[in-house]
Scaffold this motif. Sequence first.
Motif, PDB file in Angstrom:
ATOM      1  N   GLU B  68      -9.901 -14.119  47.616  1.00 32.71           N
ATOM      2  CA  GLU B  68      -9.302 -13.489  46.536  1.00 32.71           C
ATOM      3  C   GLU B  68      -8.031 -13.817  46.216  1.00 32.71           C
ATOM      4  O   GLU B  68      -7.378 -13.079  45.326  1.00 32.71           O
ATOM      5  N   ASP B  69      -7.203 -14.521  47.372  1.00 29.60           N
ATOM      6  CA  ASP B  69      -6.001 -14.502  47.216  1.00 29.60           C
ATOM      7  C   ASP B  69      -5.673 -16.249  47.638  1.00 29.60           C
ATOM      8  O   ASP B  69      -5.524 -16.389  48.791  1.00 29.60           O
ATOM      9  N   THR B 151     -11.523 -17.126  44.082  1.00 28.99           N
ATOM     10  CA  THR B 151     -11.753 -16.323  42.839  1.00 28.99           C
ATOM     11  C   THR B 151     -10.413 -15.499  42.701  1.00 28.99           C
ATOM     12  O   THR B 151      -9.686 -14.917  43.307  1.00 28.99           O
ATOM     13  N   SER B 153      -8.454 -12.805  41.086  1.00 29.47           N
ATOM     14  CA  SER B 153      -9.051 -11.504  40.522  1.00 29.47           C
ATOM     15  C   SER B 153      -7.828 -10.912  40.118  1.00 29.47           C
ATOM     16  O   SER B 153      -6.729 -10.581  40.557  1.00 29.47           O
ATOM     17  N   GLY B 154      -7.959 -10.289  38.670  1.00 30.10           N
ATOM     18  CA  GLY B 154      -6.793  -9.581  38.080  1.00 30.10           C
ATOM     19  C   GLY B 154      -6.529  -8.314  38.896  1.00 30.10           C
ATOM     20  O   GLY B 154      -5.150  -8.028  38.848  1.00 30.10           O
ATOM     21  N   CYS B 155      -7.350  -7.676  39.469  1.00 26.17           N
ATOM     22  CA  CYS B 155      -7.054  -6.654  40.237  1.00 26.17           C
ATOM     23  C   CYS B 155      -6.347  -6.757  41.380  1.00 26.17           C
ATOM     24  O   CYS B 155      -5.411  -5.770  41.847  1.00 26.17           O
ATOM     25  N   LEU B 156      -6.233  -8.180  42.036  1.00 28.16           N
ATOM     26  CA  LEU B 156      -5.422  -8.256  43.008  1.00 28.16           C
ATOM     27  C   LEU B 156      -4.024  -9.084  42.619  1.00 28.16           C
ATOM     28  O   LEU B 156      -3.667  -9.923  43.323  1.00 28.16           O
ATOM     29  N   MET B 157      -3.532  -8.602  41.505  1.00 31.19           N
ATOM     30  CA  MET B 157      -2.135  -9.323  40.938  1.00 31.19           C
ATOM     31  C   MET B 157      -1.131  -8.949  42.101  1.00 31.19           C
ATOM     32  O   MET B 157      -1.101  -8.021  42.648  1.00 31.19           O
ATOM     33  N   ARG B 158      -0.135  -9.935  41.958  1.00 25.83           N
ATOM     34  CA  ARG B 158       0.922  -9.783  42.785  1.00 25.83           C
ATOM     35  C   ARG B 158       1.836  -9.160  42.441  1.00 25.83           C
ATOM     36  O   ARG B 158       2.128  -8.840  41.026  1.00 25.83           O
TER      37      ARG B 158
END
Lengths: 436, 272
Positions: B68-69, B151, B153-158
């Motif tokens: 995811e990153d 992937t 993911s918008g949830c894992l924005m930095r």
Amino acid sequence: MSQPWNRLSRRQLLKGLGGASALPLLGAMPSLAIGGQHAGHVVVVGGGFGGATAAKYLKRANPAIKVTLVEPAEVFYTCPFSNLFLGGLRDMRSIAHNYDELRQRYDVDVIHALAEDIDADTHKVRLSTGDTLHYDRLVLSPGVDMRWDALDGYDEATAEKAPHAWKAGHQTTLLKQQLEAMEDGGTFIMVAPDNPYRCPPGPYERAGMVAHYFKEHKPSSKVLILDAKDNFSKQGLFTAGWQHLYGDRIEWVGLSNDGRVTRVDADNLEVETEFGTRHRADVLNVIPPQKAGWIADRAGVTDSSGWVPVKPDTFESQQVNDIYVVGDATVAAPMPKSGFCANAQAKVVAAAIASSLEQQPAPTAYWANTCYSLVGPNYGISVAGVYRVTDGAIAEVAGAGGISPADAPDTVRALEAEYAVGWYNAICQDTWGTQV
Amino acid sequence: MSHSYRIKTALSRRKVLQHGVAGLGLLLLSPFAWASGAWQQLDAAQQVLNGATPITQGLTLDLPHVSEDGSAVPLGIQFNGDLADGDYLTDIHLFAAGNPQPEIATFRLNELSRYPDIATRVRLNETQHVVAIAKSHQGQTFAVSQEVRITVSGCLMRGEDNQPEPLTNPRVSVNQQVAAGDALEVRTLINHPMETGLREDSNGERLPRHIIEQFTVRLGDEVAFEAELHQSISANPYLRFHLTPHQSGELVFEWQDDQDKQARHTSELSVS
């Protein structure tokens, strides 16, 4: 029998919020029974956001399906809002839910037992009561288990001294008691895991809630987060919120600054990082790496990653037929491991199973997710996403969803804190029928 | 002791991957079906192979199936294949087949680092195959590839783009005592932006390339391990590798970037 349908409009509204796609099924009248008995037996293992929702929406799709829910606990405590308990904003009762609605309104057979083994070949589930259930379709919503072998010095026994509090209940109250017993001027250390793990923003919400508790009751105390990654969910919003509400009370050390903890000494409340830095805590909260709940291993649906690969359209296991898996245990990225996702996935699974029992194709799946986090009591932030299957994999729909603005006034943060409560009440009513 | 044990675990893991895990669905998705194409279609890999047909058993890549990153994907490379007595791997090349510049890193091994079990963190722009090619002292070649799904993911924005100061905080973790002939695990980490030269700043100006290019470990006067790093190594380069020293001495770690600046770290090693 007519009772559930009286509430249809409200439920449809909730379903719209949940973004699941059982809708096509409501239009078609399902054929009621096979062999004059029932339209198939579905066993659901796990009574959290995923399992309880799956049981209910199976019955809503077709009341003739016999549904049995297996869940050891009579009272279920949610991980969402358990951080608010740690912050002193809520009591445990307010995050407690039961299975009365499933039993009474939806005619789900709820058995409080542990599912001890699964034989996928014969379609059987063995319970801790000694009983065996035969299923036509099985839904697993097993949540996560801690990887007790992943962190040197951290196992089930030491978790009593350095709680993870990553399953709500006893562990949560234990951590709260430790915070209350701590002298002012102490340091709360949280060890945060690498991805993937349950609830990506959860550790950072907890840091804010503990800082709030300190600000109110132990103003000289600090929060230190030792993180096994360099980036985390809503990072910019959290960091700005912490600074705004708590000054430098919260310190975050990421992977590239030697934040990854590799050894835990729970007796001395001490941790050691990958490059040998030692940190001593007054209260130590270790959130270890995780994997799918162990019953998923027994069912043979996990892969070498420890998680469950699923067919994106239906969430049926890629490895074992007739077993559907929802929630944190699955590999559903870019969907996060959240209660909201588990709820939305469960609706897709209910629709897919109801269709498959009638030899019909599953309706097209799509999902939505919102993760609200409280930085402080009146300071909420959120991220939302919409997901579809694209080229055989789950993908985020571009341009849908979004994240709270970076430079919003306090009034916007206060409104989002209210929305968070609204979200919690709505999804708990949708999942367990809990009325506020 | 630790040597043979590790090889055994690596082997069983591979067996699990090949046989145990794979349900039918996974087999259909598995990279084995066309993995051989991943290096055949990659010019940079073909240049390294130089016409040789690599052996596809023995070299293993350890990568998540889904990440995811993509800015920091953990990567491990091990070798448990067959080599003639006295032969050992001298070069391991890593490629990200779908990155604008596929080179990730090249590791140069010798008799002081002949136990190949290396880990780092890499940048992967998109879902793609990662390729590893290895050569032995006596001229054998090996290749392996694995697909990684990225992937975003918008949830894992930095968070905010806080760039680290280049070549600061060199960190080394190594047991200072080891028995002669045993494989000694070494972990290193240094702060550096590893700016790829492909990014733009908020004004649309291209940020100039600025990366660590060379990492060298010496034991006394002898080079024990070398790594040539490229843009596809993550910011704040992390390297875990093994040494097999036979005598005590000073370990010197040196990082050099493309602006000819260096960082050094030393550590005393006692071999019994």
